[in-house]
Design an enzyme around this catalytic site. Structure first.
Site, PDB file in Angstrom:
ATOM      1  N   SER A  83     -10.002  -0.929   6.662  1.00 16.95           N
ATOM      2  CA  SER A  83      -9.386  -0.679   5.356  1.00 16.95           C
ATOM      3  C   SER A  83      -8.628  -1.850   4.743  1.00 16.95           C
ATOM      4  O   SER A  83      -8.207  -1.774   3.594  1.00 16.95           O
ATOM      5  CB  SER A  83      -8.442   0.526   5.438  1.00 16.95           C
ATOM      6  OG  SER A  83      -9.184   1.715   5.381  1.00 16.95           O
ATOM      7  N   SER A  91      -9.789   1.473   2.434  1.00 15.05           N
ATOM      8  CA  SER A  91      -8.901   2.265   1.615  1.00 15.05           C
ATOM      9  C   SER A  91      -7.783   1.487   0.926  1.00 15.05           C
ATOM     10  O   SER A  91      -7.172   1.996  -0.005  1.00 15.05           O
ATOM     11  CB  SER A  91      -8.256   3.342   2.490  1.00 15.05           C
ATOM     12  OG  SER A  91      -7.402   2.741   3.452  1.00 15.05           O
ATOM     13  N   LYS A 142       0.852  -1.184   0.000  1.00 14.56           N
ATOM     14  CA  LYS A 142       0.000   0.000   0.000  1.00 14.56           C
ATOM     15  C   LYS A 142       0.894   1.244   0.000  1.00 14.56           C
ATOM     16  O   LYS A 142       1.911   1.269   0.721  1.00 14.56           O
ATOM     17  CB  LYS A 142      -0.903  -0.025   1.241  1.00 14.56           C
ATOM     18  CG  LYS A 142      -1.996   1.034   1.264  1.00 14.56           C
ATOM     19  CD  LYS A 142      -2.893   0.844   2.498  1.00 14.56           C
ATOM     20  CE  LYS A 142      -4.043   1.827   2.538  1.00 14.56           C
ATOM     21  NZ  LYS A 142      -4.930   1.590   3.714  1.00 14.56           N
TER      22      LYS A 142
END
Lengths: 88, 479, 476
Positions: free
Chosen positions: C177, C153, C78
């Site tokens: 997330s 996310s 990420k």
């Protein structure tokens, strides 16, 4: 609030945010209404204390690398426009 | 005109004598090239996290012990405000749960000054202002160095117990002596290791409530501290006597014009949004650790003064003792006394003649030997001072230095003859002296014997031993 | 074809010299090349670095050395995890051009384990929101249906694994997330106990809630990656000192005799019927495997969303203050520093980030602290107590991960409250700090993946993984 957060909001943004913030705070009203007088607050989900490190020098970062990533530098320092007012 | 009382509370920031910063392993070092003592944490880089320095906690506990504080479980908070010298735009500081509370500091004259708190926090970076006169106002732009960012600080907040500029100076001097003695900080005001802010207010009577206070910043020496407080108190008194009022504000001391100037007025926008720092966990030093630290505490200035005064046979408060302890030369003095040196003379020499470079390094045994020559009559005080100065750069024994300089005690017979000659040459003065002696008029006695001693000294070019001169004068008076 | 192998099999083959890290890497890079234009899982692909690492690993194997448990396994990160020498953007304009001078602890651990870091994945700006549409670089699309969101996310990481771009990925989970996009993309996603995995080098959103965790196609692979990244880190004061259990070795132990509770509060209003049905099927499967399944209650969890939307923005408002144009990233020029900071932040942050900063600034401000932030921290205590009470009766709890399957792009962008409701099932374990995992469990009426969430008490990863493995085995 915006000034405190160093943000500038256009009028339409301000209208939209005010409405949206109101909606979120409205939802938070159920929390606001709870009687929690005797309940202690939790700031850390996993209770630890006294986490310390020895006073031993470890690696620093390369100054050139750090300054290379900065928007503006001069004389090995970070350059900023005129500062208004002394630190509190 | 009514008598005004000045009320002063001090906030002292002391940089801690650690190897590394408060929350990371970057070096805590003064005077390095800009932005070299930095790592992700001290630059506030995204993703970096603080981890508390054990030594900083130990030093905080040491100061807590030295200032008779209650040492408590504590929590770090974030103080949020935007400023370019603050890498994260928040400062990590102990806010509502500080490590040390409710202590006191005893001034050398015995006055107790309350300590409200002494808490840990991190220092900010340093800005240099370019253009204008180098001050922040009028500068074109500024340059920021983060070497100092994250250096561990103790903020020591006194209660508003101080009542004069002299007290405030004595407080800071004593606090500095404690910080240095306990090895908490190097205490160097000139390097910014010790920074003082003063809260000053005035009131007409000690029974009145406190007046509106102003906070004065930029006090970089004991001298500016004293001057600034005096200036500020007078400014406030003038305002109040003119029927005006004092505005609560932060003021800046200007060393050049000797005045304080408005820096910032307390604003409503000062909302620091404190909340517990989620990246750090609570600090709760166990009793065992605190007791270990207490057991290893060095002897503090107050006790050292008592010890030295006892050895030197003087009463406290005593400026010489205070000074010698403050300079850390009390061990030297005690050792010289132990080596046989006359206590009073040892104290005088250390206080007056060993204050400069290398003075503290003089071996106590050598000082004792010098003092012995002096008290034994071989050297006059003036000669002793001269020999002492040379001892700092030479390994030779004091006798050898004295001999090389031609400092030899006058032959006792010669001295007696000289004293007698002077007495005979001043019959009027001598008659007055004898009269004073008979009437036991100490004041007159002192003055007149001073006259004869002075004559002897002049004629012997300082070689006569004052004690022997006094003895001979006594002898003559008895006959 | 190695992209059908599990990460464990792939690494085993590389370590045994059966195939080369370099050649299997090319298959993954090829897949990215072919399909990431449409999916947009990656902000940047670091193919050359990955190739160099793969070559070094193959050399090590040839020389008889063991490159580690993830030898030659491509991993996506990420883009809020700091990578030395590779730009880290948090999908925000404000970090424009910033290249970290250091690695996050998880990144160091991956490198030491022999993993190949192939790129940085897209996210909602600063990990705020749940659809990966709030990215300065455009949305990521769900590989199962590219008209739909991947969740967020960590949508880029979830999509990377779902699309077969990498067998493994790392995400961060502040309110769901990792788990929510895992559910929406049909992969396994896990949030460890708070403090299990070092946060050092994770660009903070809400410090007391953030945890880094694994994405994988299988529970076993998620366990493998968890074991590599977990464990105490001296650089993170909140990292917990307890040893990490060898969860992989326990996956086959089954659930015989375990007590499983289905959380009533997370099964009611707002949960789509098809999603609730999959959770019931999952609970039946566990019962069939020998577990004792009953209804459970965590009463305070209904306040989770409210507490979360005060605590997370409050911490975020402080964490994001440092993006001020002074030291790194974007600067918008202005005549003085204050105006420069305002201009930089106004231009550099997207709407959702600004919204949360405003909300958090408000919640912390002098007159409101007690009513908002202070109270939310107390609610947190209640939630922890209620979970503790539930874990007196149960070994693990079961709930949906997300109330719905993947929704169409643009569906919820105009209504923050609707977007926030996505996290209703995942938020409670962030507030309590407990571990939770999302396991794919069939599909909804629309044919899109559904995730079932297994929640466990703090440090309960071992039993949590066991239950997850049993669920996984019961699907097919």
């Amino acid at each position: 609030m915006a000034r405190l957060a160093r943000l500038e909001l256009a009028d339409d943004e301000l209208d939209m945010f005010t409405g949206q913030l109101a909606a979120v705070l409205d939802h938070a009203a159920d929390v606001e209404a709870l009687d929690l007088g005797d309940v202690p607050p939790t700031s850390h989900p996993y209770p630890l204390k006294n986490v310390l490190r020895p006073d031993v020098v470890s690696a620093t970062v390369d100054t050139a690398e750090v300054l290379g990533a900065a928007p503006k530098v001069e004389d090995g320092r970070f350059r900023v426009p005129a500062i208004v007012g002394e630190a509190p | 005109m009514s008598e005004w009382e000045t009320v002063i509370g001090l906030e002292v920031h002391a940089e801690l004598a650690t190897e590394t910063k408060m929350f990371s392993g970057a070096p805590n070092k003064f005077g390095s090239e800009p932005n070299t003592n930095v790592d992700p944490v001290s630059l506030g880089l995204p993703g970096s996290l603080p981890v508390l320095n054990e030594k900083a906690v130990e030093l905080a506990i040491r100061l807590g012990i030295a200032l008779n504080c209650d040492i408590r479980p504590s929590v770090f908070s974030r103080k949020n405000y935007f400023y370019p010298d603050m890498p994260k735009d928040y400062q990590v500081s102990q806010y509502d749960e500080p490590i040390n509370i409710d202590g006191f500091l005893e001034l050398p004259d015995g006055t107790r000054i309350g300590i409200e708190r002494a808490h840990l926090e991190e220092d900010t970076g340093k800005s240099t202002h370019v253009g204008g006169d180098g001050r922040i106002t009028g500068a074109q732009y500024s340059l920021v160095d983060y070497n100092r960012a994250g250096v561990p600080l103790l903020e020591i907040v006194s209660r508003p117990d101080l009542r004069s500029a002299a007290d405030a100076r004595a407080y800071v001097a004593e606090l500095r002596a404690i910080l240095v003695a306990a090895e908490v900080s190097d205490g160097k005001m000139e390097e910014g290791s010790l920074r003082v802010d003063a809260n000053v207010s005035v009131r007409r009577s000690p029974d009145d409530p406190f007046g509106t206070r102003c906070e004065i910043k930029n006090l970089n020496s004991l001298r500016s501290l004293g001057r600034a407080i005096e200036y500020e108190a007078n400014r406030q008194i003038d305002l109040l006597e003119a029927g005006e009022s004092v505005r609560q504000e932060t003021r800046h001391w200007d060393e050049n014009d000797g005045r304080t100037h408005t820096m910032r007025v307390k604003e409503e926008a000062d909302d620091y949004r404190y909340f517990p720092e989620p990246d750090l966990v609570p600090l709760d030093p166990d009793r065992e650790w605190i007791e270990q630290i207490r057991a290893a505490m060095p002897v503090l200035p107050a006790e050292r003064r008592t010890r030295l005064a006892a050895a030197a046979g003087v009463e406290l408060p005593h400026d010489g003792v205070t000074l010698v302890v403050e300079r850390g030369q009390d061990e030297q003095a005690l050792a010289a006394v132990n080596a046989g040196g006359d206590p009073a003379r040892v104290l005088v020499h250390i206080e007056q003649n060993l204050a400069g470079d290398g003075g503290a390094d003089l071996a106590p045994g050598r000082l004792a030997a010098l003092v012995a020559l002096e008290t034994g009559g071989t050297l006059t005080p003036t000669q002793a001072k001269e020999v002492l100065a040379e001892m700092l750069t030479s390994d030779a024994a004091p006798e050898e230095i004295a001999a090389a300089k031609g400092f030899e005690a006058m032959d006792t017979g010669d001295l007696t003859a000289l004293v007698d000659g002077i007495i005979d040459g001043h019959p009027d003065e001598w008659a007055q002296l004898a009269e004073a002696h008979a009437a036991d008029d100490q004041k007159k006695l002192k003055k007149l014997s001073g006259f004869f001693t002075g004559q002897v000294m002049r004629q012997s070019q300082g070689k006569a031993n004052g004690k022997l001169v006094a003895d001979r004068i006594q002898e003559r008076l008895q006959t | 074809m190695s992209s059908y192998l599990s990460a464990r099999e792939l690494a085993a083959g590389v370590r045994a010299g059966e195939w080369s890290a370099a050649s299997s890497l090319e298959e993954y890079l090829g897949a990215i090349d072919e399909s990431d234009g449409e999916v947009h899982a990656f902000n940047v692909v670091t193919a050359d670095d990955a190739r160099a690492t793969a070559a070094a690993i193959d050399e090590a194997v040839a020389a008889g050395r063991d490159p580690g448990p993830l030898a030659g396994v491509p991993v996506a990160l990420k883009d809020n995890l700091c990578t030395h020498g590779v730009a880290t953007t948090c999908s925000s304009l404000i970090l424009e051009g910033w290249v970290p001078p250091y690695d996050a602890t998880v990144v160091s651990r991956l490198r030491e384990a022999g993993a190949l870091i192939v790129g940085k994945t897209n996210l909602d700006e600063f990990a705020m929101a749940g659809s990966t549409e709030n990215s300065a670089f455009g949305p990521t699309r769900n590989p199962h249906d590219t008209t739909r969101v991947p969740g967020g996310s960590s949508g880029g990481s979830a999509a990377s694994v779902a699309a077969g771009f990498t067998p493994l990925a790392l995400g961060s989970d502040t309110g769901g997330s990792i788990r929510q996009p895992a559910a929406l993309c049909g992969v396994v996603g896990m949030k460890p106990t708070y403090g299990r995995v070092s946060r050092y080098g994770l660009v903070a959103f809400a410090s007391s809630l953030d945890q880094i965790g694994p994405f994988a196609r299988t529970v076993d692979d998620a366990a493998l990656l968890f074991e590599v990244i977990a464990g105490r880190d001296p650089l993170d004061a909140t990292s917990i000192p307890e040893p990490v259990p060898a969860v992989s070795e326990q996956l086959d132990r089954g659930v015989e005799g375990l007590r499983v509770g289905v959380v009533g509060e997370l099964m009611g209003e707002g949960i789509a019927p098809d999603v609730a049905a999959r959770v019931h099927e999952a609970s039946e499967a566990l019962r069939a495997a020998g577990a004792k399944v009953e209804d459970a209650s965590v009463p305070a969890s209904i306040f989770g969303l409210s507490a979360y939307y005060l605590i997370a923005p409050a911490e975020a408002s402080s964490n994001l203050a440092r993006f001020d144009g002074v030291r790194y990233g974007l600067r918008v020029d202005a005549p003085n520093t204050n105006d420069m900071m305002v201009a930089t932040r106004t231009q550099g942050f997207g709407a959702e980030v600004k919204r949360r900063i405003m909300l958090g600034t408000y919640a912390l401000s002098a007159g409101y602290y007690d009513a908002y932030y202070g109270k939310a921290q107390k609610v947190r205590t209640l939630i922890i107590r209620d979970f503790a009470a539930a874990y007196d009766r149960f070994d693990v709890l079961l709930s949906p991960t997300s109330p719905t399957t993947a929704f169409p792009l643009g569906d919820k962008t105009a209504d923050p409250m609707a977007m926030y409701m996505n996290d209703v099932c995942t938020i409670p374990s962030n507030l309590s700090g407990d571990p939770a995992i999302s396991v794919p469990y069939g599909t909804g009426d629309d044919g899109l993946p559904v995730g079932v969430q297994v929640l466990a008490p703090a440090l309960g990863e071992e039993v949590m993984f066991r239950v997850a493995a049993t669920l996984e085995a019961s699907v097919s």
